[in-house]
Design a protein around this motif. Structure first.
Motif, PDB file in Angstrom:
ATOM      1  N   GLY A   1      63.325 -11.171  37.068  1.00 40.76           N
ATOM      2  CA  GLY A   1      62.262  -9.857  37.437  1.00 40.76           C
ATOM      3  C   GLY A   1      62.506  -8.438  35.962  1.00 40.76           C
TER       4      GLY A   1
ATOM      5  N   GLY B   1      64.794  -6.248  36.497  1.00 36.48           N
ATOM      6  CA  GLY B   1      66.431  -6.143  36.482  1.00 36.48           C
ATOM      7  C   GLY B   1      67.362  -6.805  35.452  1.00 36.48           C
TER       8      GLY B   1
ATOM      9  N   THR C   1      66.301  -3.989  31.827  1.00 34.01           N
ATOM     10  CA  THR C   1      66.893  -2.929  32.069  1.00 34.01           C
ATOM     11  C   THR C   1      68.303  -2.328  31.194  1.00 34.01           C
ATOM     12  N   GLU C   2      69.082  -4.318  30.855  1.00 36.98           N
ATOM     13  CA  GLU C   2      70.218  -3.613  30.339  1.00 36.98           C
ATOM     14  C   GLU C   2      70.055  -3.738  28.635  1.00 36.98           C
TER      15      GLU C   2
ATOM     16  N   ASN D   1      58.538 -10.594  33.614  1.00 38.70           N
ATOM     17  CA  ASN D   1      58.302  -9.357  33.056  1.00 38.70           C
ATOM     18  C   ASN D   1      57.376  -9.979  31.867  1.00 38.70           C
TER      19      ASN D   1
ATOM     20  N   HIS E   1      52.762 -12.878  34.085  1.00 39.81           N
ATOM     21  CA  HIS E   1      52.271 -11.235  34.554  1.00 39.81           C
ATOM     22  C   HIS E   1      51.426 -10.850  32.740  1.00 39.81           C
TER      23      HIS E   1
ATOM     24  N   PHE F   1      47.306  -5.202  38.476  1.00 39.37           N
ATOM     25  CA  PHE F   1      46.289  -5.050  39.616  1.00 39.37           C
ATOM     26  C   PHE F   1      45.545  -5.117  39.634  1.00 39.37           C
TER      27      PHE F   1
ATOM     28  N   SER G   1      63.085  -7.421  42.688  1.00 39.75           N
ATOM     29  CA  SER G   1      63.034  -7.481  44.185  1.00 39.75           C
ATOM     30  C   SER G   1      62.084  -7.882  45.471  1.00 39.75           C
ATOM     31  N   LEU G   2      61.453  -8.694  44.374  1.00 42.34           N
ATOM     32  CA  LEU G   2      60.711  -9.990  45.418  1.00 42.34           C
ATOM     33  C   LEU G   2      59.928  -9.435  45.988  1.00 42.34           C
TER      34      LEU G   2
ATOM     35  N   ASN H   1      70.855  -9.976  42.284  1.00 39.17           N
ATOM     36  CA  ASN H   1      70.550  -8.258  42.604  1.00 39.17           C
ATOM     37  C   ASN H   1      71.449  -7.388  42.251  1.00 39.17           C
TER      38      ASN H   1
HETATM   39  N1  APR Z   1      71.667  -5.957  36.859  1.00 38.16           N
HETATM   40  C1  APR Z   1      71.062  -6.462  39.031  1.00 38.16           C
HETATM   41  N2  APR Z   1      69.868  -6.112  38.920  1.00 38.16           N
HETATM   42  C2  APR Z   1      69.154  -4.913  38.753  1.00 38.16           C
HETATM   43  C3  APR Z   1      69.667  -4.833  37.111  1.00 38.16           C
HETATM   44  C4  APR Z   1      70.584  -4.954  36.335  1.00 38.16           C
HETATM   45  N3  APR Z   1      71.121  -4.368  35.336  1.00 38.16           N
HETATM   46  N4  APR Z   1      68.505  -3.020  37.014  1.00 38.16           N
HETATM   47  C5  APR Z   1      67.801  -3.468  37.939  1.00 38.16           C
HETATM   48  N5  APR Z   1      68.262  -4.537  38.571  1.00 38.16           N
HETATM   49  C6  APR Z   1      67.516  -4.649  40.001  1.00 38.16           C
HETATM   50  C7  APR Z   1      66.917  -3.949  40.603  1.00 38.16           C
HETATM   51  O1  APR Z   1      68.145  -3.183  42.125  1.00 38.16           O
HETATM   52  C8  APR Z   1      65.903  -4.377  41.230  1.00 38.16           C
HETATM   53  O2  APR Z   1      65.379  -4.144  42.751  1.00 38.16           O
HETATM   54  O3  APR Z   1      66.293  -5.174  39.603  1.00 38.16           O
HETATM   55  C9  APR Z   1      65.426  -5.158  40.434  1.00 38.16           C
HETATM   56  C10 APR Z   1      63.831  -4.885  39.846  1.00 38.16           C
HETATM   57  O4  APR Z   1      63.093  -4.909  40.933  1.00 38.16           O
HETATM   58  P1  APR Z   1      61.802  -4.511  40.689  1.00 38.16           P
HETATM   59  O5  APR Z   1      62.054  -3.541  40.220  1.00 38.16           O
HETATM   60  O6  APR Z   1      60.503  -4.559  41.485  1.00 38.16           O
HETATM   61  O7  APR Z   1      61.218  -5.640  39.899  1.00 38.16           O
HETATM   62  P2  APR Z   1      60.136  -6.415  39.336  1.00 38.16           P
HETATM   63  O8  APR Z   1      61.080  -7.122  40.978  1.00 38.16           O
HETATM   64  O9  APR Z   1      59.889  -7.397  38.141  1.00 38.16           O
HETATM   65  O10 APR Z   1      58.989  -6.005  39.990  1.00 38.16           O
HETATM   66  C11 APR Z   1      58.102  -7.300  40.440  1.00 38.16           C
HETATM   67  O11 APR Z   1      55.873  -5.845  39.915  1.00 38.16           O
HETATM   68  O12 APR Z   1      54.690  -3.950  40.049  1.00 38.16           O
HETATM   69  C12 APR Z   1      54.476  -5.072  39.158  1.00 38.16           C
HETATM   70  O13 APR Z   1      54.355  -6.334  37.670  1.00 38.16           O
HETATM   71  C13 APR Z   1      55.139  -5.514  38.048  1.00 38.16           C
HETATM   72  O14 APR Z   1      56.516  -7.657  37.620  1.00 38.16           O
HETATM   73  C14 APR Z   1      56.795  -6.400  37.992  1.00 38.16           C
HETATM   74  C15 APR Z   1      56.189  -6.844  39.752  1.00 38.16           C
END
Ligand code: APR
Length: 236
Positions: A17, A19, A22-23, A97, A114, A154, A182-183, A206
């Motif tokens: 996902g 996360g 983000t790095e 992603n 996606h 969406f 975040s599932l 996560n």
């Molecule tokens: N290491 C570990 N966990 C991380 C890091 C990191 N460096 N950076 C962020 N996270 C975690 C956050 O705590 C968060 O719970 O990654 C998670 C990302 O969750 P979301 O922001 O909800 O992203 P995601 O689960 O991919 O969203 C799913 O939602 O909006 C739609 O299409 C969009 O593909 C996306 C889908």
């Protein structure tokens, strides 16, 4: 236990996902503070409704995301996963992603649930363009149709081929690892359960807790994915 299971597993599948990226410098969606959906309502900006009835704001939002994407690149964790695939340690990646970073890092067995923001296509004739077109303020196809990102908005269906591949892989998994999600979103959040139902070990890595932690054999919170992957890679 994750290192031990990774060594023993004959079929390992990873679901990533936001996360995971983000790095690399890309914001995720729901992290407190920087998460994109803390500032924008996805239903109003990342939807077919926005594309059809609010196209200027829609294009501005995605032009901003494409700009950010072009300033970022895969990090070491993406390359570790690609190397694990080459060495037979990892069989496939299911990703939510749209950054295309797994492919850019060399992974091949990928289900992009996606879609991919590296590409645009015409809303009318479906002709494809590189997303750089947005950076040159090109928003129209030669046929006159609007150019939109080749991602799932969406209100849209997910691509059948990616869904089928993800389901097949989840049903073969001995070890299913979630990295940085975040599932929250269906159907992506169902694949860990499919794997669990056929007897796979489930590990969730996560930063924050998820509603699916209760199904996991191991959860790793409050650690960066990049660090976790580098530590695991050192034992192979
Ligand atoms: N290491 C570990 N966990 C991380 C890091 C990191 N460096 N950076 C962020 N996270 C975690 C956050 O705590 C968060 O719970 O990654 C998670 C990302 O969750 P979301 O922001 O909800 O992203 P995601 O689960 O991919 O969203 C799913 O939602 O909006 C739609 O299409 C969009 O593909 C996306 C889908």
């Amino acid at each position: 236990m994750l290192g031990k299971w990774l060594k023993e597993s004959k079929y390992t599948v990873i679901l990533t996902g936001a996360g995971m990226s983000t790095e690399s410098g890309l914001p995720d969606f729901r992290s407190a503070g920087n998460g994109m959906w803390n500032k924008k309502d996805p239903g109003k900006i990342a939807s077919t409704e926005a594309l059809n009835y609010n196209v200027n704001e829609f294009i501005e939002f995605y032009r901003h995301r494409v700009t950010g994407l072009k300033e970022c690149k895969p990090h070491k964790g993406h390359y570790i996963l690609a190397n694990w695939e080459k060495r037979g340690i990892l069989q496939s990646i299911i990703t939510q992603n749209v950054d295309g970073f797994h492919g850019l890092a060399g992974s091949r067995n990928i289900a992009e649930l996606h879609g991919n923001l590296q590409t645009l296509h015409c809303q009318v004739c479906k002709k494809e363009y590189p997303s750089e077109e947005y950076l040159h303020d090109h928003y129209e196809c030669t046929c006159g149709g609007v150019l939109r990102p080749s991602i799932v908005l969406f209100g849209e269906m997910l691509p059948d081929q990616a869904l089928d591949f993800a389901a097949e892989e989840s049903e073969k998994a001995e070890l299913f690892i979630v990295l940085g999600s975040s599932l929250t979103v269906t159907p992506a959040n169902q694949f860990p359960l499919i794997a669990k139902q056929i007897g796979a070990k489930l590990v969730i890595v996560n930063m924050e807790p998820t509603d699916f932690d209760i199904y996991a054999d191991e959860v790793i919170h409050n650690r960066k994915i990049g660090e976790v992957l580098e530590e695991l890679d050192r034992v192979f």
